[in-house]
Every structure is written in C-alpha cells, then in structure tokens.
Design a protein around this motif. Structure first.
Motif, PDB file in Angstrom:
ATOM      1  N   THR A  21      55.158  22.623  33.518  1.00  0.00           N
ATOM      2  CA  THR A  21      56.393  22.777  34.292  1.00  0.00           C
ATOM      3  C   THR A  21      56.097  22.886  35.782  1.00  0.00           C
ATOM      4  O   THR A  21      56.872  22.408  36.615  1.00  0.00           O
ATOM      5  CB  THR A  21      57.174  24.014  33.817  1.00  0.00           C
ATOM      6  N   ARG A  22      54.957  23.507  36.126  1.00  0.00           N
ATOM      7  CA  ARG A  22      54.586  23.603  37.548  1.00  0.00           C
ATOM      8  C   ARG A  22      54.313  22.224  38.130  1.00  0.00           C
ATOM      9  O   ARG A  22      54.533  21.998  39.330  1.00  0.00           O
ATOM     10  CB  ARG A  22      53.368  24.517  37.707  1.00  0.00           C
ATOM     11  N   THR A  23      53.836  21.299  37.296  1.00  0.00           N
ATOM     12  CA  THR A  23      53.630  19.924  37.750  1.00  0.00           C
ATOM     13  C   THR A  23      54.956  19.219  37.939  1.00  0.00           C
ATOM     14  O   THR A  23      55.202  18.566  38.952  1.00  0.00           O
ATOM     15  CB  THR A  23      52.766  19.147  36.742  1.00  0.00           C
ATOM     16  N   SER A  24      55.825  19.329  36.926  1.00  0.00           N
ATOM     17  CA  SER A  24      57.167  18.744  36.979  1.00  0.00           C
ATOM     18  C   SER A  24      58.022  19.396  35.902  1.00  0.00           C
ATOM     19  O   SER A  24      57.552  19.573  34.773  1.00  0.00           O
ATOM     20  CB  SER A  24      57.112  17.233  36.759  1.00  0.00           C
ATOM     21  N   LYS A  25      59.240  19.741  36.238  1.00  0.00           N
ATOM     22  CA  LYS A  25      60.154  20.324  35.254  1.00  0.00           C
ATOM     23  C   LYS A  25      60.368  19.372  34.079  1.00  0.00           C
ATOM     24  O   LYS A  25      60.599  19.810  32.948  1.00  0.00           O
ATOM     25  CB  LYS A  25      61.486  20.655  35.913  1.00  0.00           C
ATOM     26  N   THR A  26      60.261  18.065  34.330  1.00  0.00           N
ATOM     27  CA  THR A  26      60.444  17.083  33.261  1.00  0.00           C
ATOM     28  C   THR A  26      59.448  17.311  32.134  1.00  0.00           C
ATOM     29  O   THR A  26      59.804  17.287  30.952  1.00  0.00           O
ATOM     30  CB  THR A  26      60.289  15.661  33.820  1.00  0.00           C
ATOM     31  N   ALA A  57      65.702  14.353  31.371  1.00  0.00           N
ATOM     32  CA  ALA A  57      64.366  13.744  31.393  1.00  0.00           C
ATOM     33  C   ALA A  57      64.360  12.307  30.898  1.00  0.00           C
ATOM     34  O   ALA A  57      63.303  11.670  30.874  1.00  0.00           O
ATOM     35  CB  ALA A  57      63.399  14.582  30.549  1.00  0.00           C
ATOM     36  N   ASN A  60      62.589   9.276  32.608  1.00  0.00           N
ATOM     37  CA  ASN A  60      61.122   9.267  32.618  1.00  0.00           C
ATOM     38  C   ASN A  60      60.512   9.255  31.214  1.00  0.00           C
ATOM     39  O   ASN A  60      59.283   9.202  31.080  1.00  0.00           O
ATOM     40  CB  ASN A  60      60.591  10.495  33.361  1.00  0.00           C
ATOM     41  N   LYS A 137      51.750  11.296  36.585  1.00  0.00           N
ATOM     42  CA  LYS A 137      51.198  11.986  35.421  1.00  0.00           C
ATOM     43  C   LYS A 137      51.949  11.505  34.190  1.00  0.00           C
ATOM     44  O   LYS A 137      53.173  11.303  34.242  1.00  0.00           O
ATOM     45  CB  LYS A 137      51.334  13.499  35.568  1.00  0.00           C
ATOM     46  N   VAL A 158      55.953  10.596  35.135  1.00  0.00           N
ATOM     47  CA  VAL A 158      56.559  11.005  36.407  1.00  0.00           C
ATOM     48  C   VAL A 158      55.627  10.568  37.528  1.00  0.00           C
ATOM     49  O   VAL A 158      54.414  10.798  37.467  1.00  0.00           O
ATOM     50  CB  VAL A 158      56.777  12.528  36.452  1.00  0.00           C
ATOM     51  N   THR A 159      56.175   9.908  38.542  1.00  0.00           N
ATOM     52  CA  THR A 159      55.374   9.488  39.693  1.00  0.00           C
ATOM     53  C   THR A 159      55.981  10.028  40.983  1.00  0.00           C
ATOM     54  O   THR A 159      57.152  10.388  41.035  1.00  0.00           O
ATOM     55  CB  THR A 159      55.288   7.950  39.779  1.00  0.00           C
ATOM     56  N   HIS A 160      55.157  10.051  42.020  1.00  0.00           N
ATOM     57  CA  HIS A 160      55.584  10.523  43.338  1.00  0.00           C
ATOM     58  C   HIS A 160      55.230   9.463  44.371  1.00  0.00           C
ATOM     59  O   HIS A 160      54.090   8.999  44.440  1.00  0.00           O
ATOM     60  CB  HIS A 160      54.903  11.844  43.678  1.00  0.00           C
TER      61      HIS A 160
END
Length: 243
Positions: A21-26, A57, A60, A137, A158-160
């Motif tokens: 979750t710290r990486t992404s809530k998704t 979500a 993604n 990720k 998920v990408t940024h």
C-alpha cells in the motif's frame, strides 16, 4: 529474491499489504481483496472474483490465463495496460510488455506463480529512446479455475511518468517471489433448500387392493399432485408423478 508466507499467517499478510500500500494504494486494495476471497488457507477461485469490489483499481488490473506451461496470456486488462501498448492487449501474451532480452527471465518468474504457487512482485523500468523514462511495479497473484487447478492469476500494473510514444516495454529491475503455503479446502456446497424432497420408503401395494383409480367428474382418472399428496394424511401414496 524469495520469501515465504504461511497461508495461515494473518500478521504476515497484513504486513505485506501495508508494504504494498505504501507503494500504491492500488496494490493494497487488490491484495486485500484477493486475500479476502480465500477459503481457509486455499487460493481464491477465479469464479468468485467480482470486479465491482475493486472498481478503483480496475484501470490497472488484469487477469492472466495459463493455457499450458510457457503460454500465459492476458484474459482481461484495464485501460492503463492498453494505453501503455497503444492497442487492445486482451489475448496478448504477458511477455509482450517486456524487452526481448527480459522475456526468458520473466516467463521463469511468472511460471512460479502457478507452480509453487507464489506471489510475484516486479519492479520495472522503461527507457525507450523515443520517450521519457517511466518506472512501474507489477503484482501477480495465483487463483484457481473451476476445476481447482492453479492456472489463473489476478494482477495489477502501476506506472509513474508520461507514457509518451507507444508501445512501452519494460526491463525488470527487481523481483520478489513469495511462495504461499496453501492447503486446498473444499468449498461448502450451496444450500439447496426448496429443491430437495424428503426421502420416502417403498411400500408394496397390498394383494387384492382395489385397482380402480379415483376419477374426476368427467370420468377421467385423477392422479394427486405433490401438493395434494402432502396435504392429505394417511399412508404414502403407491404412485406419485412429478409434473
């Protein structure tokens, strides 16, 4: 990199969910829902998946289908994956998202999702010459099919960063394989109330009993229905026809 997690270790699952979750809530939402679908220490069934529960979500998320060893295709995919490739990705092999030199490594890792089974995390980067560098990720979680075989998977990517020119293909910067200790638990059979009748024992017809059936006002034989038979006291009818 490999860790292991006991199917009964709720504290370990909670820690893993918080870390993702710290990486992404998704990732947290998908893992939390996947874990909630489990029966005991078994894996979730693909048929139990309700996309509406993880609606935030869905862009993604994706479903993988392993038709045979080494053949793993995208069954369903969210809009973000289509955007990364610049086309509809449904039916494409999952390796299409990766550079040619990464595909053997990728397939070895994804196979472990189904064979161990295991949870797979991939840290990704895409640095196409014609576009900006984007990082991402991917998370892949094993699921069972209707026959109980582990050949389905729920995943998300998920990408940024700006996508730029497509298609975008990735290299693997880091992988984490987490084997899952599972015990296949039979799912309880659904209740069938209203469809089962109580069993009735066979009763032979007495010798010499009257053979003339009950008749209606028009002289035709009358056969009692289930409802009529159930409402009348007395012995079990010799013959009962279910219409």
């Amino acid at each position: 990199m490999q860790n292991s997690i006991d199917g009964r270790g709720e504290a370990a699952w909670s820690f893993l969910t918080q870390r993702l979750t710290r990486t992404s809530k998704t990732f947290g939402d998908v893992l939390r829902y996947w874990n909630a679908l489990r029966v005991g220490t078994d894996l979730p069934a693909r048929s139990d998946l309700d996309p509406r529960v993880i609606q935030t979500a869905l862009a993604n998320a994706f479903i993988l289908d392993r038709t045979r060893p080494g053949t793993i295709r995208i069954r369903v995919a969210g809009g973000h994956m289509n955007d990364l490739m610049g086309m509809e990705v449904r039916g494409m092999p999952i390796r299409a998202f990766f550079d040619l030199l990464e595909r053997r490594r990728l397939m070895d890792l994804v196979e472990t999702v189904f064979t161990k089974p295991a949870l797979l995390e991939l840290d990704l980067v895409s640095n196409n010459r014609s576009g900006p560098i984007i990082e991402g990720k991917m998370l892949i979680l094993p699921m069972r099919d209707a026959a109980g075989n582990v050949n389905k998977a729920l995943g998300c990517l998920v990408t940024h960063g700006d996508i730029g020119q497509t298609p975008r293909r990735f290299r693997i910067q880091r992988d984490v394989v987490t084997p899952i200790v599972v015990t296949q638990t039979p799912k309880p059979a659904p209740a069938m109330a209203g469809f089962n009748e109580p069993a009735t024992s066979f009763e032979a017809r007495p010798t010499g009993a009257a053979s003339t059936p009950n008749t209606g006002i028009d002289g035709t034989p009358h056969i009692p229905t289930d409802l009529e038979a159930a409402s009348k006291p007395g012995p079990v009818p010799w013959l009962r026809i279910v219409r």
